[in-house]
Write a protein that holds these residues in place. Structure first.
Motif, PDB file in Angstrom:
ATOM      1  N   ALA A   1     -22.493 -57.393  25.982  1.00 57.69           N
ATOM      2  CA  ALA A   1     -24.011 -56.848  25.911  1.00 57.69           C
ATOM      3  C   ALA A   1     -24.487 -57.298  27.391  1.00 57.69           C
ATOM      4  O   ALA A   1     -25.379 -56.538  27.880  1.00 57.69           O
ATOM      5  CB  ALA A   1     -24.782 -57.460  25.075  1.00 57.69           C
ATOM      6  N   LEU A   2     -24.225 -58.458  27.890  1.00 60.27           N
ATOM      7  CA  LEU A   2     -24.636 -58.485  29.392  1.00 60.27           C
ATOM      8  C   LEU A   2     -24.104 -57.548  30.309  1.00 60.27           C
ATOM      9  O   LEU A   2     -24.910 -57.019  31.123  1.00 60.27           O
ATOM     10  CB  LEU A   2     -24.331 -59.957  29.741  1.00 60.27           C
ATOM     11  N   SER A   3     -22.867 -57.196  30.182  1.00 58.70           N
ATOM     12  CA  SER A   3     -22.152 -56.176  31.064  1.00 58.70           C
ATOM     13  C   SER A   3     -22.829 -54.903  30.844  1.00 58.70           C
ATOM     14  O   SER A   3     -22.942 -54.088  31.717  1.00 58.70           O
ATOM     15  CB  SER A   3     -20.841 -56.111  31.067  1.00 58.70           C
ATOM     16  N   LYS A   4     -23.138 -54.572  29.486  1.00 61.77           N
ATOM     17  CA  LYS A   4     -23.856 -53.233  29.404  1.00 61.77           C
ATOM     18  C   LYS A   4     -25.208 -53.370  29.955  1.00 61.77           C
ATOM     19  O   LYS A   4     -25.814 -52.152  30.209  1.00 61.77           O
ATOM     20  CB  LYS A   4     -23.835 -53.295  27.667  1.00 61.77           C
ATOM     21  N   THR A   5     -26.092 -54.379  29.659  1.00 58.90           N
ATOM     22  CA  THR A   5     -27.507 -54.285  30.410  1.00 58.90           C
ATOM     23  C   THR A   5     -27.412 -54.278  31.807  1.00 58.90           C
ATOM     24  O   THR A   5     -27.996 -53.565  32.322  1.00 58.90           O
ATOM     25  CB  THR A   5     -27.820 -55.959  30.078  1.00 58.90           C
ATOM     26  N   PHE A   6     -26.100 -54.907  32.368  1.00 54.80           N
ATOM     27  CA  PHE A   6     -26.215 -54.624  34.097  1.00 54.80           C
ATOM     28  C   PHE A   6     -25.773 -53.185  34.216  1.00 54.80           C
ATOM     29  O   PHE A   6     -26.303 -52.726  35.253  1.00 54.80           O
ATOM     30  CB  PHE A   6     -25.126 -55.818  34.528  1.00 54.80           C
ATOM     31  N   TYR A   7     -24.959 -52.494  33.482  1.00 53.55           N
ATOM     32  CA  TYR A   7     -24.656 -51.347  33.775  1.00 53.55           C
ATOM     33  C   TYR A   7     -25.625 -50.291  33.490  1.00 53.55           C
ATOM     34  O   TYR A   7     -26.025 -49.395  34.195  1.00 53.55           O
ATOM     35  CB  TYR A   7     -23.585 -50.775  32.781  1.00 53.55           C
TER      36      TYR A   7
ATOM     37  N   PRO B   1     -14.584 -46.601  31.019  1.00 59.10           N
ATOM     38  CA  PRO B   1     -13.529 -47.638  31.390  1.00 59.10           C
ATOM     39  C   PRO B   1     -14.032 -48.890  31.362  1.00 59.10           C
ATOM     40  O   PRO B   1     -13.194 -50.011  30.871  1.00 59.10           O
ATOM     41  CB  PRO B   1     -13.355 -47.168  32.862  1.00 59.10           C
ATOM     42  N   LEU B   2     -15.254 -49.362  31.448  1.00 60.58           N
ATOM     43  CA  LEU B   2     -15.915 -50.615  31.345  1.00 60.58           C
ATOM     44  C   LEU B   2     -15.840 -51.013  29.911  1.00 60.58           C
ATOM     45  O   LEU B   2     -15.636 -52.166  29.615  1.00 60.58           O
ATOM     46  CB  LEU B   2     -17.494 -50.564  31.718  1.00 60.58           C
ATOM     47  N   ASN B   3     -16.023 -50.137  28.903  1.00 65.46           N
ATOM     48  CA  ASN B   3     -15.734 -50.627  27.487  1.00 65.46           C
ATOM     49  C   ASN B   3     -14.393 -50.654  27.020  1.00 65.46           C
ATOM     50  O   ASN B   3     -14.009 -51.642  26.101  1.00 65.46           O
ATOM     51  CB  ASN B   3     -16.598 -49.437  26.535  1.00 65.46           C
TER      52      ASN B   3
ATOM     53  N   THR C   1     -19.691 -64.079  19.818  1.00 62.88           N
ATOM     54  CA  THR C   1     -19.543 -64.478  21.370  1.00 62.88           C
ATOM     55  C   THR C   1     -19.212 -63.559  22.448  1.00 62.88           C
ATOM     56  O   THR C   1     -19.565 -63.291  23.587  1.00 62.88           O
ATOM     57  CB  THR C   1     -18.796 -65.693  21.248  1.00 62.88           C
ATOM     58  N   THR C   2     -18.170 -62.761  21.742  1.00 60.65           N
ATOM     59  CA  THR C   2     -17.275 -61.892  22.714  1.00 60.65           C
ATOM     60  C   THR C   2     -18.532 -60.709  23.167  1.00 60.65           C
ATOM     61  O   THR C   2     -18.648 -60.231  24.193  1.00 60.65           O
ATOM     62  CB  THR C   2     -16.074 -61.269  22.201  1.00 60.65           C
ATOM     63  N   ASP C   3     -19.250 -60.255  22.194  1.00 58.21           N
ATOM     64  CA  ASP C   3     -19.982 -59.422  22.271  1.00 58.21           C
ATOM     65  C   ASP C   3     -21.415 -59.511  23.055  1.00 58.21           C
ATOM     66  O   ASP C   3     -22.045 -58.774  23.680  1.00 58.21           O
ATOM     67  CB  ASP C   3     -20.415 -58.809  20.974  1.00 58.21           C
TER      68      ASP C   3
END
Length: 176
Positions: A63-69, A107-109, A57-59
């Motif tokens: 994954a969404l934030s990584k996709t937007f990045y 930093p985002l990670n 659930t957290t991932d």
């Protein structure tokens, strides 16, 4: 809710292990090692699956934030290529745009990892607060003030004690 459930299972597992370690001789003597190990594996499995669900659930959020990045990186490359081809910026400037976007990834990670740790800590704090709010079922009486001075004496006279009424362990014991 997934991390809350994982914390509950984790606490159950820790309590189970602590109690079984304290009673390891009794478990071995009564031949309950296999039974105890089966319960341990069941609790461990429940906790592991719940941690997996919570992590997934957290991932998903990660994954969404990584996709937007990644989409931002692609957009930066596209805009950089367009501006370079039109002669508005140099190739070094395009490189800097992509490089600076890459610097943001670390930093985002770390923020995503810290948010996961924060969720776990918040739930642990909630559990501690629940324990502190628990009221005792037995309340103390009004009590009396102890006298100041010499220590109080305690006398046992003709005490008989047993774990079962018909087989006393202590009989007619008296001491001060």
């Amino acid at each position: 809710p997934h991390w809350r459930k994982e914390r509950t299972y984790s606490a159950e597992l820790a309590g189970f292990v602590e109690e079984r370690i304290a009673g390891v001789r009794d478990i071995q003597t009564s031949g309950a090692v296999n039974y105890t190990m089966r319960l341990f594996v069941e609790l461990l499995r429940k906790r592991q699956w719940q941690e997996f669900r919570a992590a997934v659930t957290t991932d998903l959020g990660w994954a969404l934030s990584k996709t937007f990045y990644d989409l931002g990186t692609v957009a930066g490359m596209a805009v950089g290529a367009y501006l370079y081809l039109t002669g508005s910026i140099t190739l070094g400037t395009v490189y800097l745009i992509i490089f600076y976007l890459g610097i943001l990834n670390g930093p985002l990670n770390r923020i995503a990892g810290q948010l996961e740790d924060l969720q776990r800590a918040r739930i642990s704090i909630e559990r501690v607060a629940q324990l502190q709010e628990t009221k005792a079922r037995v309340s103390d009486g009004p009590g009396i003030d102890l006298p100041v001075g010499r220590p109080l004496a305690v006398d046992f006279q003709h005490v008989t004690f047993g774990y079962q009424p018909d087989t006393p362990v202590l009989q007619d014991v008296t001491f001060s």
